[in-house]
Design a protein around this motif. Sequence first.
Motif, PDB file in Angstrom:
ATOM      1  N   LYS A   8       7.617   6.583   6.845  1.00 18.26           N
ATOM      2  CA  LYS A   8       8.894   6.499   6.129  1.00 18.26           C
ATOM      3  C   LYS A   8       8.833   5.563   4.925  1.00 18.26           C
ATOM      4  CE  LYS A   8      12.079   7.715   9.816  1.00 18.26           C
ATOM      5  NZ  LYS A   8      13.204   7.294  10.642  1.00 18.26           N
ATOM      6  N   HIS A   9       7.752   4.804   4.798  1.00 16.80           N
ATOM      7  CA  HIS A   9       7.705   3.829   3.703  1.00 16.80           C
ATOM      8  C   HIS A   9       7.428   4.539   2.385  1.00 16.80           C
ATOM      9  CE1 HIS A   9       6.958   0.374   1.283  1.00 16.80           C
ATOM     10  NE2 HIS A   9       7.300  -0.407   2.284  1.00 16.80           N
ATOM     11  N   PRO A  10       8.357   4.485   1.414  1.00 12.26           N
ATOM     12  CA  PRO A  10       8.212   5.249   0.171  1.00 12.26           C
ATOM     13  C   PRO A  10       6.920   4.945  -0.569  1.00 12.26           C
ATOM     14  CG  PRO A  10      10.400   4.300   0.310  1.00 12.26           C
ATOM     15  CD  PRO A  10       9.593   3.712   1.429  1.00 12.26           C
ATOM     16  N   PRO A  47      12.943  -0.635   1.109  1.00 12.15           N
ATOM     17  CA  PRO A  47      11.503  -0.498   0.885  1.00 12.15           C
ATOM     18  C   PRO A  47      10.848  -1.794   0.429  1.00 12.15           C
ATOM     19  CG  PRO A  47      12.719   1.277  -0.208  1.00 12.15           C
ATOM     20  CD  PRO A  47      13.728   0.278   0.257  1.00 12.15           C
ATOM     21  N   ALA A  48      11.565  -2.570  -0.392  1.00 15.19           N
ATOM     22  CA  ALA A  48      10.964  -3.778  -0.975  1.00 15.19           C
ATOM     23  C   ALA A  48      12.054  -4.661  -1.563  1.00 15.19           C
ATOM     24  CB  ALA A  48       9.963  -3.400  -2.075  1.00 15.19           C
ATOM     25  N   GLU A 116      -2.193  -3.164  -2.169  1.00 14.67           N
ATOM     26  CA  GLU A 116      -1.138  -2.834  -1.211  1.00 14.67           C
ATOM     27  C   GLU A 116      -0.159  -3.977  -0.989  1.00 14.67           C
ATOM     28  OE1 GLU A 116      -4.491  -4.592   1.236  1.00 14.67           O
ATOM     29  OE2 GLU A 116      -4.349  -3.130  -0.388  1.00 14.67           O
ATOM     30  N   GLN A 117      -0.482  -5.180  -1.493  1.00 14.69           N
ATOM     31  CA  GLN A 117       0.432  -6.318  -1.307  1.00 14.69           C
ATOM     32  C   GLN A 117       1.782  -6.091  -1.987  1.00 14.69           C
ATOM     33  OE1 GLN A 117      -2.220  -9.535  -2.697  1.00 14.69           O
ATOM     34  NE2 GLN A 117      -1.784 -10.529  -0.751  1.00 14.69           N
ATOM     35  N   VAL A 118       1.816  -5.245  -3.030  1.00 14.93           N
ATOM     36  CA  VAL A 118       3.080  -5.033  -3.746  1.00 14.93           C
ATOM     37  C   VAL A 118       3.984  -4.037  -3.021  1.00 14.93           C
ATOM     38  CG1 VAL A 118       1.933  -5.516  -5.946  1.00 14.93           C
ATOM     39  CG2 VAL A 118       2.292  -3.143  -5.252  1.00 14.93           C
ATOM     40  N   LEU A 119       3.509  -3.477  -1.894  1.00 13.13           N
ATOM     41  CA  LEU A 119       4.276  -2.448  -1.193  1.00 13.13           C
ATOM     42  C   LEU A 119       5.665  -2.909  -0.781  1.00 13.13           C
ATOM     43  CD1 LEU A 119       1.636  -0.839   1.197  1.00 13.13           C
ATOM     44  CD2 LEU A 119       2.708   0.208  -0.804  1.00 13.13           C
ATOM     45  N   ILE A 172      12.630   2.698  -5.828  1.00 10.81           N
ATOM     46  CA  ILE A 172      13.100   1.491  -6.518  1.00 10.81           C
ATOM     47  C   ILE A 172      14.615   1.367  -6.408  1.00 10.81           C
ATOM     48  CG2 ILE A 172      13.333   0.390  -8.794  1.00 10.81           C
ATOM     49  CD1 ILE A 172      10.556   0.091  -7.598  1.00 10.81           C
ATOM     50  N   GLY A 173      15.303   2.491  -6.464  1.00  4.63           N
ATOM     51  CA  GLY A 173      16.766   2.471  -6.384  1.00  4.63           C
ATOM     52  C   GLY A 173      17.289   1.967  -5.050  1.00  4.63           C
TER      53      GLY A 173
END
Length: 380
Positions: A8-10, A47-48, A116-119, A172-173
């Motif tokens: 499910k992680h975009p 997501p983030a 992948e740290q920016v996930l 992002i939204g």
Amino acid sequence: MHRHTVHKHPFMAKYLRSSTSLLVFLIMVFMINSASGQGGSGREMVPAMFIFGDSLIDNGNNNNLPSFAKANYFPYGIDFNGGPTGRFSNGYTMVDEIAELLGLPLIPAYSQASGEQVLHGVNYASAAAGILDITGRNFVGRIPFDEQIGNFQSTLDQITDSLGADDAARAIGRCIFFVGMGSNDYLNNYLMPNFPTRNQYNAQQYADFLAAQYTQQLTKLYNLGARKFVLAGLGLMGCIPSILAQSPSGTCSEEVNLLVQPFNANVKTMINNLSANLPGVRFTYMDVAHMFEDIVANARTYGFSVVNRGCCGIGRNRGQITCLPFQTPCSDRDQYVFWDAFHPTEKVNIIMARKGFNGDQTFIYPMNIEQLANLDNEIN
């Protein structure tokens, strides 16, 4: 152990769509899950989280800059797992706790994040930074808000290259954009004798000037896809140990507190204007000044006994010279509201983060961060 629902992680889609072998993919997922074990618990609500600000939430972006604004030395981080990191606190910052409450791992500093740290997001905050590029120049190196936005744009380019424009925009939204700017535009600009701004603007004019610039910057983030914003207002800066140390009576500077009031008022007006003009945007405002008032007024209830001096520092109110390398701090840090001349202790950061996350409209409005995270916005 922090669990991830990988499918499910975009931002995971890029790995699923790539030609990477299943084995490498599973190793990568394991690495991401392991790396995030230090952080949140439960499901990820967003997501983030992308973070913009100054030393109140910087977590290491200034470490390698030619800057006097650094905290990558002991006793900073004395209560942080891993020791000094560049956080201007004995432990957690406010956004560390918010990330955890959102079910995210601790968000990495932009200067240290890769692959992948920016996930799960990036922290772009920089000590001494301001809304204005000139702010904080006394400290030499720092990353002003405009440059922080440019750094986010670089991150976004990476994400877009991996996901494609549509999937990236959708992800992002749904992310939280936490912005805490403005303190240094007063402390390390307007109130500094070697800056011209005090002669150019009165309090209201300066607040208007800052708000005009701030509006443009937040609009740029919106144009880059941001939809869910948390804006932190300025605290009662007339009550920090650095300012208290300059007061003959040792009391809060009403002059400084009144100086920053128009800025907070302008931020609320700005939120209303942007909300009316930018389709699909959602703002929430953290009333940091009110949170601080509540903590001081109810200090004993919260377990604080020292509200007017730093735990680590030198001189009056331990605020004339801030926490020096290898200085011995107070031993009872949870009794102190302030860690050093300018910054709160981990305990205060956690209290404020929790008020912001699930508090009522006394402290955060029109909704709290939990409610904002749960909103499914249409991306316009």
